[in-house]
Design an enzyme around this catalytic site. Structure first.
Site, PDB file in Angstrom:
ATOM      1  N   SER A  97      -1.754   9.612  -5.700  1.00 53.21           N
ATOM      2  CA  SER A  97      -2.752   8.558  -6.000  1.00 53.21           C
ATOM      3  C   SER A  97      -3.006   8.477  -7.503  1.00 53.21           C
ATOM      4  O   SER A  97      -3.089   7.382  -8.064  1.00 53.21           O
ATOM      5  CB  SER A  97      -4.091   8.850  -5.318  1.00 53.21           C
ATOM      6  OG  SER A  97      -3.949   8.876  -3.933  1.00 53.21           O
ATOM      7  N   TRP A 168     -15.816   4.087  -5.524  1.00 55.77           N
ATOM      8  CA  TRP A 168     -14.575   4.662  -4.995  1.00 55.77           C
ATOM      9  C   TRP A 168     -13.433   4.500  -5.983  1.00 55.77           C
ATOM     10  O   TRP A 168     -12.335   4.070  -5.619  1.00 55.77           O
ATOM     11  CB  TRP A 168     -14.194   4.016  -3.642  1.00 55.77           C
ATOM     12  CG  TRP A 168     -15.189   4.246  -2.575  1.00 55.77           C
ATOM     13  CD1 TRP A 168     -16.049   3.342  -2.052  1.00 55.77           C
ATOM     14  CD2 TRP A 168     -15.456   5.497  -1.902  1.00 55.77           C
ATOM     15  NE1 TRP A 168     -16.837   3.942  -1.099  1.00 55.77           N
ATOM     16  CE2 TRP A 168     -16.484   5.260  -0.990  1.00 55.77           C
ATOM     17  CE3 TRP A 168     -14.908   6.784  -1.999  1.00 55.77           C
ATOM     18  CZ2 TRP A 168     -16.998   6.257  -0.166  1.00 55.77           C
ATOM     19  CZ3 TRP A 168     -15.414   7.779  -1.178  1.00 55.77           C
ATOM     20  CH2 TRP A 168     -16.453   7.503  -0.268  1.00 55.77           C
ATOM     21  N   ASP A 346      -1.150  19.480  16.075  1.00 55.99           N
ATOM     22  CA  ASP A 346      -1.195  19.890  17.476  1.00 55.99           C
ATOM     23  C   ASP A 346      -0.145  20.976  17.741  1.00 55.99           C
ATOM     24  O   ASP A 346      -0.439  22.012  18.354  1.00 55.99           O
ATOM     25  CB  ASP A 346      -0.907  18.627  18.307  1.00 55.99           C
ATOM     26  CG  ASP A 346      -1.182  18.821  19.774  1.00 55.99           C
ATOM     27  OD1 ASP A 346      -1.705  19.877  20.139  1.00 55.99           O
ATOM     28  OD2 ASP A 346      -0.858  17.901  20.549  1.00 55.99           O
ATOM     29  N   GLU A 373      -6.252   0.449  -0.758  1.00 47.91           N
ATOM     30  CA  GLU A 373      -5.165  -0.495  -1.063  1.00 47.91           C
ATOM     31  C   GLU A 373      -4.926  -1.463   0.085  1.00 47.91           C
ATOM     32  O   GLU A 373      -3.782  -1.785   0.417  1.00 47.91           O
ATOM     33  CB  GLU A 373      -3.868   0.275  -1.353  1.00 47.91           C
ATOM     34  CG  GLU A 373      -3.972   1.200  -2.527  1.00 47.91           C
ATOM     35  CD  GLU A 373      -3.778   0.480  -3.836  1.00 47.91           C
ATOM     36  OE1 GLU A 373      -3.365  -0.683  -3.821  1.00 47.91           O
ATOM     37  OE2 GLU A 373      -4.050   1.103  -4.865  1.00 47.91           O
TER      38      GLU A 373
HETATM   39  C1  LIG Z   1     -10.297   8.037  -1.930  1.00 49.90           C
HETATM   40  C2  LIG Z   1     -10.373   6.601  -2.283  1.00 49.90           C
HETATM   41  C3  LIG Z   1      -9.921   6.152  -3.518  1.00 49.90           C
HETATM   42  C4  LIG Z   1     -10.041   4.791  -3.865  1.00 49.90           C
HETATM   43  N1  LIG Z   1      -9.634   4.381  -5.117  1.00 49.90           N
HETATM   44  C5  LIG Z   1      -9.910   3.095  -5.523  1.00 49.90           C
HETATM   45  C6  LIG Z   1      -9.629   2.685  -6.871  1.00 49.90           C
HETATM   46  O1  LIG Z   1      -9.082   3.452  -7.672  1.00 49.90           O
HETATM   47  N2  LIG Z   1     -10.008   1.440  -7.252  1.00 49.90           N
HETATM   48  C7  LIG Z   1     -10.626   0.559  -6.396  1.00 49.90           C
HETATM   49  O2  LIG Z   1     -10.939  -0.549  -6.820  1.00 49.90           O
HETATM   50  N3  LIG Z   1     -10.874   0.905  -5.097  1.00 49.90           N
HETATM   51  C8  LIG Z   1     -10.541   2.164  -4.648  1.00 49.90           C
HETATM   52  N4  LIG Z   1     -10.823   2.552  -3.349  1.00 49.90           N
HETATM   53  C9  LIG Z   1     -11.530   1.617  -2.472  1.00 49.90           C
HETATM   54  C10 LIG Z   1     -10.681   1.049  -1.340  1.00 49.90           C
HETATM   55  O3  LIG Z   1      -9.735   0.149  -1.834  1.00 49.90           O
HETATM   56  C11 LIG Z   1     -11.634   0.412  -0.318  1.00 49.90           C
HETATM   57  O4  LIG Z   1     -12.299   1.481   0.336  1.00 49.90           O
HETATM   58  C12 LIG Z   1     -10.917  -0.477   0.698  1.00 49.90           C
HETATM   59  O5  LIG Z   1     -10.503  -1.670   0.096  1.00 49.90           O
HETATM   60  C13 LIG Z   1     -11.793  -0.805   1.908  1.00 49.90           C
HETATM   61  O6  LIG Z   1     -13.034  -1.277   1.502  1.00 49.90           O
HETATM   62  P1  LIG Z   1     -14.393  -0.670   2.129  1.00 49.90           P
HETATM   63  O7  LIG Z   1     -14.301   0.808   2.066  1.00 49.90           O
HETATM   64  O8  LIG Z   1     -15.518  -1.349   1.443  1.00 49.90           O
HETATM   65  O9  LIG Z   1     -14.335  -1.063   3.649  1.00 49.90           O
HETATM   66  P2  LIG Z   1     -14.795  -2.464   4.291  1.00 49.90           P
HETATM   67  O10 LIG Z   1     -14.156  -3.590   3.568  1.00 49.90           O
HETATM   68  O11 LIG Z   1     -16.264  -2.469   4.449  1.00 49.90           O
HETATM   69  O12 LIG Z   1     -14.105  -2.352   5.724  1.00 49.90           O
HETATM   70  C14 LIG Z   1     -14.656  -1.565   6.770  1.00 49.90           C
HETATM   71  C15 LIG Z   1     -13.868  -1.845   8.048  1.00 49.90           C
HETATM   72  O13 LIG Z   1     -13.952  -3.238   8.381  1.00 49.90           O
HETATM   73  C16 LIG Z   1     -12.645  -3.767   8.535  1.00 49.90           C
HETATM   74  N5  LIG Z   1     -12.597  -5.162   8.094  1.00 49.90           N
HETATM   75  C17 LIG Z   1     -13.063  -5.693   6.927  1.00 49.90           C
HETATM   76  N6  LIG Z   1     -12.814  -7.007   6.882  1.00 49.90           N
HETATM   77  C18 LIG Z   1     -12.173  -7.326   8.036  1.00 49.90           C
HETATM   78  C19 LIG Z   1     -11.642  -8.541   8.588  1.00 49.90           C
HETATM   79  N7  LIG Z   1     -11.688  -9.715   7.938  1.00 49.90           N
HETATM   80  N8  LIG Z   1     -11.052  -8.481   9.806  1.00 49.90           N
HETATM   81  C20 LIG Z   1     -10.958  -7.303  10.463  1.00 49.90           C
HETATM   82  N9  LIG Z   1     -11.425  -6.133  10.009  1.00 49.90           N
HETATM   83  C21 LIG Z   1     -12.027  -6.148   8.804  1.00 49.90           C
HETATM   84  C22 LIG Z   1     -11.745  -2.884   7.686  1.00 49.90           C
HETATM   85  O14 LIG Z   1     -10.376  -2.940   8.113  1.00 49.90           O
HETATM   86  C23 LIG Z   1     -12.378  -1.517   7.906  1.00 49.90           C
HETATM   87  O15 LIG Z   1     -11.899  -0.969   9.103  1.00 49.90           O
HETATM   88  C24 LIG Z   1     -10.624   3.875  -2.954  1.00 49.90           C
HETATM   89  C25 LIG Z   1     -11.047   4.329  -1.684  1.00 49.90           C
HETATM   90  C26 LIG Z   1     -10.911   5.669  -1.338  1.00 49.90           C
HETATM   91  C27 LIG Z   1     -11.374   6.131   0.017  1.00 49.90           C
END
Ligand SMILES: Cc1cc2nc3c(=O)[nH]c(=O)nc-3n(C[C@H](O)[C@H](O)[C@H](O)COP(=O)(O)OP(=O)(O)OC[C@H]3O[C@@H](n4cnc5c(N)ncnc54)[C@H](O)[C@@H]3O)c2cc1C
Length: 393
Positions: A97, A168, A346, A373
């Site tokens: 990453s 994040w 497992d 991503e």
């Molecule tokens: C360890 C880690 C490192 C990261 N590094 C970066 C980084 O360097 N830069 C950066 O900008 N971001 C980073 N991220 C953020 C990451 O890209 C986001 O967590 C990701 O895009 C999902 O967004 P969210 O967590 O807000 O989930 P949400 O968007 O709130 O989604 C929650 C759930 O709802 C579902 N969902 C959302 N919309 C829909 C839809 N239209 N239809 C069906 N299902 C849907 C999703 O699939 C998911 O299951 C990182 C995340 C992690 C965990």
């Protein structure tokens, strides 16, 4: 139980599809990971420590911005770049990453959207690992839908004043420069990329603690309170949500290969373990049909995933790859790797939860890789949109 050492995975003569140069990049990276990361990764994971001591040697091997041309970058082909990611993630998803963010999310946008002056200032130093980057797109309230972002840039004289929160963010607190995506008020809220040096007044980065995943990677929240940057810090060719999405496509491509590496690590460990571990009639557990079925599932899925991502890489080299191709590779391969990690855990029984073996660490890491991503389900929507023509978001 004797120590288990990774032996590589090739069921269908996959190697015969690679060039000598591609195999060389794969083997060089594999050796580097074996010698430098494998001996320390479990300690790093326990301590929640990013192995920063590996940054300089990784730079010397050309791992940063590896697929870019010029500015000191290695100019690798896309399959070479992919195989490098595979081997990095065989070591640890957190370290992969870090490299993905430095390369695909920071150096790539400077290369693609930056001015010549910006490129000369940042790319050679980032290639060597002397300067580190982070990519600020996600916000506390907007992840899958980054277009909803609240971060704003206001033009005041020859400067922009940026306000907002990012969440994040990989490498946030160790970065020298943050690529911050913000809506520009004077351009009808058009999204643009800004180079924000992290020592500017008003910029703070606080690490997120308590992660059970990607523990060997730094993840931070960023706060920008009236951060002033000169006009010359805008990435001049960035414009609209398409720009950050282009960066994500680069990184997603590397992830699709990386997941194969994590799957290989888990499968090979489970295979070796199952041949050594005996429970009944002095026979290894690998002799039981239910264990054999799990091993068969894993080797079949790893082999299919290798072929999928190789074809995507060849299309990318030919300039013919589409975002939905990359979505299919990321979605399938990360899901496949997570299933392999679960099945391997497992097979290892109680040993599967201990960090004497890499499996549980990979399993926990892959939970993040499935989410970031573009989540698994967001990639379903991208693929479905391309075949139905209907936007399901
Ligand atoms: C360890 C880690 C490192 C990261 N590094 C970066 C980084 O360097 N830069 C950066 O900008 N971001 C980073 N991220 C953020 C990451 O890209 C986001 O967590 C990701 O895009 C999902 O967004 P969210 O967590 O807000 O989930 P949400 O968007 O709130 O989604 C929650 C759930 O709802 C579902 N969902 C959302 N919309 C829909 C839809 N239209 N239809 C069906 N299902 C849907 C999703 O699939 C998911 O299951 C990182 C995340 C992690 C965990």
């Amino acid at each position: 139980m004797p120590a288990i050492k990774f032996r590589g995975v090739d069921f269908l003569q996959f190697d015969s599809l690679l060039t000598d140069e591609e195999r060389l990049v794969r083997d060089t990276t594999r050796q580097f990971i074996e010698d430098n990361l494998v001996p320390i990764i479990e300690e790093c994971n326990r301590a929640g420590r990013f192995p920063r001591e590996l940054v300089k040697p990784m730079g010397e091997l050309g791992f940063f911005g590896a697929s870019l041309k010029g500015y000191g970058c290695a100019g690798m082909g896309n399959v070479e770049y992919g195989l490098m990611n595979q081997e990095l993630e065989r070591g640890d998803s957190g370290v992969r990453s870090f490299v993905s963010v430095q390369s695909g999310l920071c150096m790539y946008p400077i290369y693609e959207f930056g001015s010549e002056e910006q490129k000369h200032k940042w790319l050679p130093a980032m290639q060597k690992g002397e300067k580190l980057g982070c990519f600020g797109l996600t916000e506390p309230d907007f992840g899958s839908n980054p277009g909803g972002m609240r971060t704003r840039a206001r033009k005041v004289g020859n400067e922009y004043v940026i306000n907002g929160e990012k969440m994040w963010i990989t490498s946030g607190s160790i970065a020298d420069v943050a690529i911050i995506w913000a809506k520009v008020e004077s351009e009808n809220d058009r999204i643009r990329g800004f180079l924000v040096e992290t020592d500017r007044p008003g910029f703070t980065a606080d690490d997120i603690h308590g992660k059970w995943s990607l523990r060997a990677s730094v993840t931070s929240g960023l706060s920008l309170q009236d951060v002033h940057v000169p006009e010359s810090n805008v990435l001049p060719k960035s414009g609209g949500l398409k720009s950050p999405l282009m960066c994500l496509n680069q990184a997603r491509y590397g992830i699709a290969w990386g997941a194969v590496g994590a799957a290989m690590a888990c499968y090979d460990c489970a295979l070796q373990y199952s041949l050594l571990r005996k429970q009944w009639h002095d026979q290894p557990i690998a002799s039981h049909q239910l264990v054999q079925d799990k091993l068969t599932w894993m080797i079949s899925e790893i082999t299919k995933a290798q072929l999928l991502v190789l074809q995507v890489g060849r299309l990318k080299d030919a300039g013919k790859v589409e975002p939905q191709h990359i979505s299919m590779a990321k979605r399938n391969n990360v899901w496949m790797a997570l299933e392999c990690a679960r099945l391997s855990r497992d097979i290892l029984g109680a040993n599967g939860i201990a960090d004497d073996y890499p499996v549980m660490r990979h399993l926990m890491n892959l939970e993040s890789v499935k989410t970031y991503e573009g989540t698994h389900d967001i990639h379903s929507l991208i693929i479905a949109q391309s075949v139905t023509g209907i936007d399901g978001f």
